[in-house]
Scaffold this motif. Structure first.
Motif, PDB file in Angstrom:
ATOM      1  N   LEU B 354       2.394  -9.948   0.627  1.00  0.00           N
ATOM      2  CA  LEU B 354       1.530  -8.808   0.300  1.00  0.00           C
ATOM      3  C   LEU B 354       0.520  -8.559   1.422  1.00  0.00           C
ATOM      4  CD1 LEU B 354       0.936  -9.516  -3.508  1.00  0.00           C
ATOM      5  CD2 LEU B 354       2.465  -7.828  -2.503  1.00  0.00           C
ATOM      6  N   MET B 355      -0.023  -9.648   1.970  1.00  0.00           N
ATOM      7  CA  MET B 355      -1.005  -9.485   3.056  1.00  0.00           C
ATOM      8  C   MET B 355      -0.343  -8.914   4.308  1.00  0.00           C
ATOM      9  SD  MET B 355      -3.371 -12.881   2.633  1.00  0.00           S
ATOM     10  CE  MET B 355      -4.557 -12.422   3.911  1.00  0.00           C
ATOM     11  N   ALA B 356       0.909  -9.278   4.537  1.00  0.00           N
ATOM     12  CA  ALA B 356       1.625  -8.754   5.706  1.00  0.00           C
ATOM     13  C   ALA B 356       1.874  -7.256   5.572  1.00  0.00           C
ATOM     14  CB  ALA B 356       2.945  -9.495   5.903  1.00  0.00           C
ATOM     15  N   ARG B 357       1.540  -6.699   4.412  1.00  0.00           N
ATOM     16  CA  ARG B 357       1.614  -5.254   4.230  1.00  0.00           C
ATOM     17  C   ARG B 357       0.219  -4.660   4.179  1.00  0.00           C
ATOM     18  NH1 ARG B 357       5.672  -6.680   5.989  1.00  0.00           N
ATOM     19  NH2 ARG B 357       7.726  -6.580   5.031  1.00  0.00           N
ATOM     20  N   GLY B 358      -0.730  -5.404   4.709  1.00  0.00           N
ATOM     21  CA  GLY B 358      -2.081  -4.867   4.860  1.00  0.00           C
ATOM     22  C   GLY B 358      -2.995  -5.090   3.671  1.00  0.00           C
ATOM     23  N   ILE B 359      -2.473  -5.682   2.603  1.00  0.00           N
ATOM     24  CA  ILE B 359      -3.268  -5.825   1.382  1.00  0.00           C
ATOM     25  C   ILE B 359      -4.125  -7.093   1.490  1.00  0.00           C
ATOM     26  CG2 ILE B 359      -3.138  -6.092  -1.131  1.00  0.00           C
ATOM     27  CD1 ILE B 359      -0.305  -4.706  -0.878  1.00  0.00           C
ATOM     28  N   PRO B 360      -5.452  -6.972   1.365  1.00  0.00           N
ATOM     29  CA  PRO B 360      -6.310  -8.156   1.469  1.00  0.00           C
ATOM     30  C   PRO B 360      -6.009  -9.177   0.363  1.00  0.00           C
ATOM     31  CG  PRO B 360      -7.612  -6.139   1.603  1.00  0.00           C
ATOM     32  CD  PRO B 360      -6.225  -5.740   1.192  1.00  0.00           C
ATOM     33  N   ALA B 361      -6.318 -10.427   0.634  1.00  0.00           N
ATOM     34  CA  ALA B 361      -5.945 -11.519  -0.271  1.00  0.00           C
ATOM     35  C   ALA B 361      -6.428 -11.288  -1.709  1.00  0.00           C
ATOM     36  CB  ALA B 361      -6.490 -12.838   0.267  1.00  0.00           C
TER      37      ALA B 361
END
Ligand SMILES: Nc1ncnc2c1ncn2[C@@H]1O[C@H](COP(=O)(O)OP(=O)(O)O)[C@@H](O)[C@H]1O
Ligand SMILES: [Mg+2]
Lengths: 274, 402
Positions: B354-361
């Motif tokens: 999910l983070m690799a798609r720009g979504i913060p943790a």
């Protein structure tokens, strides 16, 4: 100004059985927006490690070297910051996220990467059209991310994200493996649409030359034992197709082209069939 | 007649029921169940002393942090109250009635018996015969401080052939032990939602005791978010054939919270149906959820159809989810019986993806939990209500993940 992703003398270790094992042993590579670089190498040579290191996966530790994006220090960025800076990784084994629908996931990603939520109506249309181009059933948008997807569906879903997010740099890790001819064509066309914009630099990691019939790289790099052993133009791929990796001192399990080896996730403690 | 209480596995095989007991590795060992563990008899009584003071060794208390529950277990007399506010559609009555005058199902444990004995008067919500409500009835109970022990009794009574949606919301700070008696008359249909949105210091022990008439329908949803210790036991008694219950729950346990849901569905009459779906998500040190799903199919309960499901999602490795499904079947003549329980982890690979798609943790965790709960909430089937509940859940998650 064209964007540049620069990798300089990158060394990466991974912790395995309590000891740090060096996987990348000095990778140097410069990619400009609009260029496509194919990275080819035998299994276990460290291609995915390179991909993960660029994306910032926490399991991979950069011990020396640098990655910069237009001069900015990528290694100092968190995983999500890298994505928002324009780095995209299409994973070899996309992860299942139960409970999160594809549509929610895509919209959240687009919102994060674009810096604002896309207008709902336009977004719905955009997503629908992108899915149609990749010949994906619209029903996918209500399914949980990657859950129960076939190998080919997962790869289409990765390329769907590539098309919607339009990154400055895309690392595509064995996007071709496990695809039948139709799926390979559809996925390749998706990648080509993004390349045609001239605004995205592509690092195309592959084990086989098959995908290069659809996607013509500007450069080909042979990856052996954690570094680039030779670089050249598309002709180099033809040579690999004919001779395999033998000249790099690698026992060829199979010629680089041709016959497909079964590929699957490498699980700890599980030896992949030779 | 001698009760032929077989072990669960044999019974399931005999009846062709479904079993999917996938209990994940990271469930802390809930002591292995054996036929000996199955309680031979469940005591129901209005007399607190029949139950004795829990020591923590009893089956029904072994998961509960009794020290924390002390203020309630001490049983001090108190006339402190929760503040009641309500939204009542026309025709609905909300009144105080001396507790001795209402006929309700018997308490299931000491705290429930104490609550009935000590509360003095009961808050009774009545939906008269045949009235069908579209607007929800909302009753909000607010605690004014954890210092005082509050004993309470709420009655939700739907007379025959009536239909209503009732939301019972708990907020504020309290040490509250209560019985919620849910009486669903013949042919009546109740959609009941209880929200535990307490402040962090609250203790809440409740017995939700439902009794269903012929062809009565109950949809009961527990949304448990806030409170230091929340322990809800929900019992369902069928009194005539045709009863149909769905019990749902979502709970989110943060650092230090103990959220316990115990269910006892007693199929004592033929041709009733029950479905149980509970999900919890946990994060942080000392976050603990407990789910006990007891379903009892008595010898007389031919044609019973039951299934229960519990799913737990551990967001951090130190959190702990106990899950004990328990099906006791005394007749072979059933339509279906099964259960499933699984505890999974939100793992680093999901977070990375999910983070690799720009979504913060934080947003990634919130998304996952939201999706996990939405599946339960969306099965309520009342869009307005679903939206309100999801908004409440969203607020809690935003607080937890920032
Ligand atoms: N997370 C990991 N834990 C342990 N070893 C790893 C991990 N990732 C990669 N490796 C090891 O690093 C080497 C390179 O793997 P990888 O980068 O996946 O190669 P490729 O993608 O070229 O097949 C292999 O020996 C592999 O076992
Ligand atoms: Mg790989």
């Amino acid at each position: 100004m064209t964007s540049t992703l620069e990798i300089r003398d990158l060394h990466v270790t991974v912790e395995s059985d309590g000891a740090d094992k060096e996987i990348l042993t000095g990778v140097t590579l410069t990619i400009r927006a609009g260029e496509t670089h194919a990275v080819m190498g035998p299994n276990g040579s460290g291609k995915s490690t390179l991909a993960y290191a660029i994306a910032g996966h926490p399991k991979y530790t950069v011990t020396s070297g640098a990655i910069t994006l237009d001069g900015e220090d990528v290694l100092a960025m968190s995983v999500d910051e890298r994505a928002r800076a324009g780095v995209f990784l299409a994973m070899q084994y996309p992860v299942e996220v139960p409970g999160v629908s594809v549509s929610n996931f895509l919209r959240s990603s687009a919102t994060a990467v674009r810096g604002e939520a896309p207008k709902l109506r336009l977004w719905v249309k955009e997503q629908k059209e992108a899915m149609a181009r990749l010949e994906m059933d619209p029903a996918f948008s209500e399914r949980s991310v990657n859950e129960g997807f076939s190998g080919g569906e997962k790869k289409r879903h990765e390329i769907l994200q590539l098309e919607l997010l339009r990154p400055r740099f895309a690392v595509l890790d064995e996007t071709d493996s496990g695809l039948d001819v139709d799926a390979l064509r559809v996925v390749s066309e998706g990648i080509n649409r993004v390349r045609e914009s001239g605004e995205t630099g592509v690092l195309l990691i592959t084990h086989y030359t098959r995908i290069l019939n659809y996607i013509k790289p500007d450069f080909v790099h042979v990856f052996v034992r954690g570094k680039i052993a030779e670089s050249g133009t598309a002709d180099l791929a033809d040579e690999l197709e004919a001779n395999g990796y033998a000249k790099y001192g690698v026992e060829a399990l199979a010629p680089a082209g041709g016959r497909s080896l079964p590929t699957g996730p490498v699980l700890p403690g599980v030896v992949s069939p030779a | 007649m001698a009760s032929a209480l077989s072990t669960e596995r044999e019974a399931l095989k005999a009846t062709g029921g479904v079993m999917d007991g996938a209990i994940a590795t990271n469930v802390k060992p809930s002591t292995p169940r054996s036929p000996a563990d199955v309680r031979p008899e469940r005591i129901r009584s209005a007399d607190p002393d029949v139950f004795g003071v829990p020591t923590g060794r009893e089956e029904e208390w072994r998961f509960t942090p009794l020290a924390r529950l002390r203020p309630l277990l001490d049983g001090a007399v108190s006339d402190a109250r929760l503040e009641v506010t309500s939204t009542l559609p026309d025709g609905v009555e909300l009144v105080g009635v001396p507790t001795a005058e209402v006929d309700v199902p018997l308490p299931v444990d000491r705290l429930a018996a104490l609550a009935l004995q000590r509360c003095g008067s009961s808050l009774v919500l009545r939906v008269p015969k045949g009235l069908e409500l579209d607007e929800p009835v909302v009753v909000r109970l607010a605690g004014t401080g954890p210092g005082h022990v509050v004993w309470g009794h709420v009655v939700v009574e739907l007379a025959e052939q009536s239909r209503a949606t009732v939301v019972l919301e708990h907020v504020g700070s309290a040490s509250y032990a209560a019985v919620v008696s849910v009486l669903v008359g013949d042919g009546a249909a109740l959609q009941l939602v209880q929200v535990q949105n307490w402040a962090d210091d609250t203790l809440h022990a409740a017995h939700v005791a439902s009794r269903l008439g012929r062809d009565a329908t109950l949809r009961s949803t527990q949304v448990t978010l806030g409170g230091s210790l929340v322990r809800v036991t929900e019992t369902v008694d069928f009194t005539a054939p045709g009863g149909d219950v769905e019990l749902r729950g979502v709970s989110f346990a943060d650092d230090g919270q103990h959220l316990e849901h115990r269910l006892l569905v007693d199929h004592s009459v033929p041709h009733c149906r029950s479905r149980v779906t509970y999900k919890s998500a946990l994060q942080g040190e000392q976050a603990h959820t407990v789910w006990i799903g007891d379903v009892l199919i008595r010898a007389a309960a031919e044609g019973t159809d039951t299934y229960e499901l519990n799913r737990n999602l551990l967001l951090t490795p130190e959190a702990r989810a106990d899950s004990v499904p328990n099906l006791e079947i005394e007749t072979g003549e059933i339509a279906g019986a099964g259960h499933a329980s699984a505890t999974g982890r939100f793992d680093d690979e999901q977070l990375f993806y999910l983070m690799a798609r720009g979504i913060p943790a934080d947003a990634a965790r919130r998304m996952v939990v939201r999706g996990f709960f939405a599946e339960v909430v969306e099965s309520i089937g009342v869009p307005d209500l679903e939206e309100r509940l999801m908004a409440t859940i969203e607020t809690e998650l935003e607080r937890a993940f920032t």
